[in-house]
Design an enzyme around this catalytic site. Structure first.
Site, short mmCIF file in Angstrom:
data_model
loop_
_atom_site.label_atom_id
_atom_site.label_comp_id
_atom_site.label_asym_id
_atom_site.label_seq_id
_atom_site.Cartn_x
_atom_site.Cartn_y
_atom_site.Cartn_z
N CYS A 89 -7.23 -27.11 13.28
CA CYS A 89 -8.45 -27.90 13.52
C CYS A 89 -8.20 -29.40 13.45
CB CYS A 89 -9.54 -27.47 12.53
SG CYS A 89 -10.17 -25.82 12.91
N CYS B 227 -7.82 -27.14 8.35
CA CYS B 227 -6.53 -26.51 8.62
C CYS B 227 -5.73 -27.29 9.68
CB CYS B 227 -6.71 -25.05 9.07
SG CYS B 227 -7.11 -24.83 10.82
N HIS C 12 -5.66 -20.73 11.62
CA HIS C 12 -7.04 -21.10 11.35
C HIS C 12 -7.81 -19.99 10.62
CE1 HIS C 12 -11.15 -22.44 11.64
NE2 HIS C 12 -11.42 -21.23 12.12
N CYS D 157 -13.46 -27.76 9.27
CA CYS D 157 -12.25 -27.11 8.76
C CYS D 157 -11.09 -28.11 8.64
CB CYS D 157 -11.85 -25.96 9.67
SG CYS D 157 -10.36 -25.11 9.15
N ASP E 147 -8.12 -7.05 1.07
CA ASP E 147 -7.12 -7.25 2.14
C ASP E 147 -7.73 -6.74 3.44
OD1 ASP E 147 -5.51 -4.67 3.41
OD2 ASP E 147 -6.63 -4.21 1.59
N ASP F 21 0.86 -1.18 0.00
CA ASP F 21 0.00 0.00 0.00
C ASP F 21 0.90 1.23 0.00
OD1 ASP F 21 0.94 0.28 2.54
OD2 ASP F 21 -0.94 -0.16 3.53
#
Length: 373
Positions: free
Chosen positions: A311, A308, A337, A306, A268, A94
């Site tokens: 998890c 991930c 997560h 989930c 974002d 940015d």
């Protein structure tokens, strides 16, 4: 040819959503995409390998913070930001405009640029369109954002008008001073507050610069979501079809879905990483505040649906224990997560566009999550 181009693979028939591939000097990014925020050349608590593990193809870093510390000259000597932080995929930086805007009384805006006091040591600093380009060229990011003036909410009409017109003049100065267009793409930013005529004027002026992509700024600054959607509804149709559209600073699941349905390609936000460190997780069934006593004896995963790392390996009770004990691993597992959740959400959105079922996906997601339809 521009350093960054958008290949549109499919346009949704019932919404303005598009499925695409963003071609950049550091790889191809599937869009629509959510970009984790790595403010100080790191996504807080995460290693680059872990970011790849959760599926991140592009991350955002921050001109203002890196300009103040460690300094863009040092990063240039290290071989650029990619090398400095060991991230070989795409980076968007940015411009520093929003951070300077956030300083409030510590800053003074003139036509030349913004004089401000560093939040680190109070030293006097100056950022202008030319300086922002100098810093971002030294960082070597794939996508460079034009230095804009972020219009606050609420704002008087006259202030929003002057602010949007200055953003156009500054964008021209950015374009003029950027010399690395073969390997970096400059995106302009549309401003205009919550005023339709100003947004349309800003969009016309900024897109007339014929840049490789465009951000929509000045949203998600405290206005009601309905107002943000309304601004997108009339702004996006006047933006070029063949260029990426980036909704800056937006990252809640409902806004990601609503943004995509209105034609946004990139998002974002610090939200997933920030709330993770406060002990809040996104799940299919809504947010879970893991610090709550309800989870002290809960040996189930954060989100049973989930996939991930967190998890698959840890329980809510264990995560709660880590957070209560101020253990760093707790922050890391929660961040893994939440980022996985949003990046996976974007993958599901892309699949839904591909299979012509985006409105149905929205209905199903909102119902499970607990959002009002």
């Amino acid at each position: 040819m521009a350093a960054v181009t958008l290949e549109i693979l499919k346009k949704d028939t019932r919404t303005r959503a598009r499925l695409g591939k963003l071609h950049t000097p550091h790889g191809v990014v599937d869009t629509p995409v959510f970009m984790p925020v790595g403010t100080q050349a790191t996504v807080k608590t995460m290693s680059p390998e872990e970011l790849k593990e959760v599926g991140a193809e592009i991350i955002l870093s921050n001109t203002y913070h890196l300009f103040l510390r460690p300094g863009h000259d040092l990063i240039a000597r290290a071989g650029g930001l990619h090398k400095f932080m060991n991230w070989d995929r795409t980076i968007l930086t940015d411009s520093g405009g929003f951070q300077v805007f956030s300083l409030g009384d510590l800053r003074k805006i003139t036509e030349e640029g913004v004089e401000f006091r560093s939040h680190l040591d109070g030293s006097k600093q100056f950022l202008s369109p030319e300086k922002s380009m100098e810093v971002q060229m030294a960082l070597g990011s794939d996508i460079v954002m034009a230095f804009d003036e972020c219009t606050p909410y609420p704002a008087e009409y006259e202030y929003a008008k002057q602010s949007a017109e200055r953003t156009t003049r500054w964008a021209k100065r950015c374009k003029h001073s950027m010399t690395t267009t073969d390997k970096q793409a400059l995106f302009g930013i549309v401003q205009g507050g919550m005023f339709k005529d100003l947004r349309l004027q800003s969009a016309a002026e900024i897109t007339a610069l014929d840049l490789p992509g465009y951000g929509i700024g000045g949203l998600s600054v405290g206005e009601p979501k309905e107002l943000m959607y309304e601004v997108l509804d009339y702004t996006i149709p006047v933006m070029p079809e063949d260029r990426p559209r980036y909704l800056m600073g937006v990252g809640s699941p409902d806004c990601l879905i609503e943004g995509v349905m209105r034609g946004i390609d990139m998002f974002d936000c610090v939200l997933p990483t920030r709330i993770a460190r406060n002990g809040t997780a996104f799940t299919k069934y809504g947010k879970v505040v893991i610090r709550n006593a309800d989870y002290a004896d809960d040996f189930t995963p954060l989100d049973p649906s989930c996939e991930c790392y967190t998890c698959k390996n840890y329980s809510r009770a264990y995560l709660r224990h880590l957070l209560k004990a101020d253990e760093i691993l707790g922050l890391r597992l929660m961040t893994i997560h939440n980022l996985h959740f949003l990046i996976n959400l974007m993958a599901e959105i892309r699949e839904a566009i591909q299979e012509d079922r985006l409105p149905e996906y929205r209905r199903s997601f909102f119902t499970y999550y607990g959002y009002e339809l």
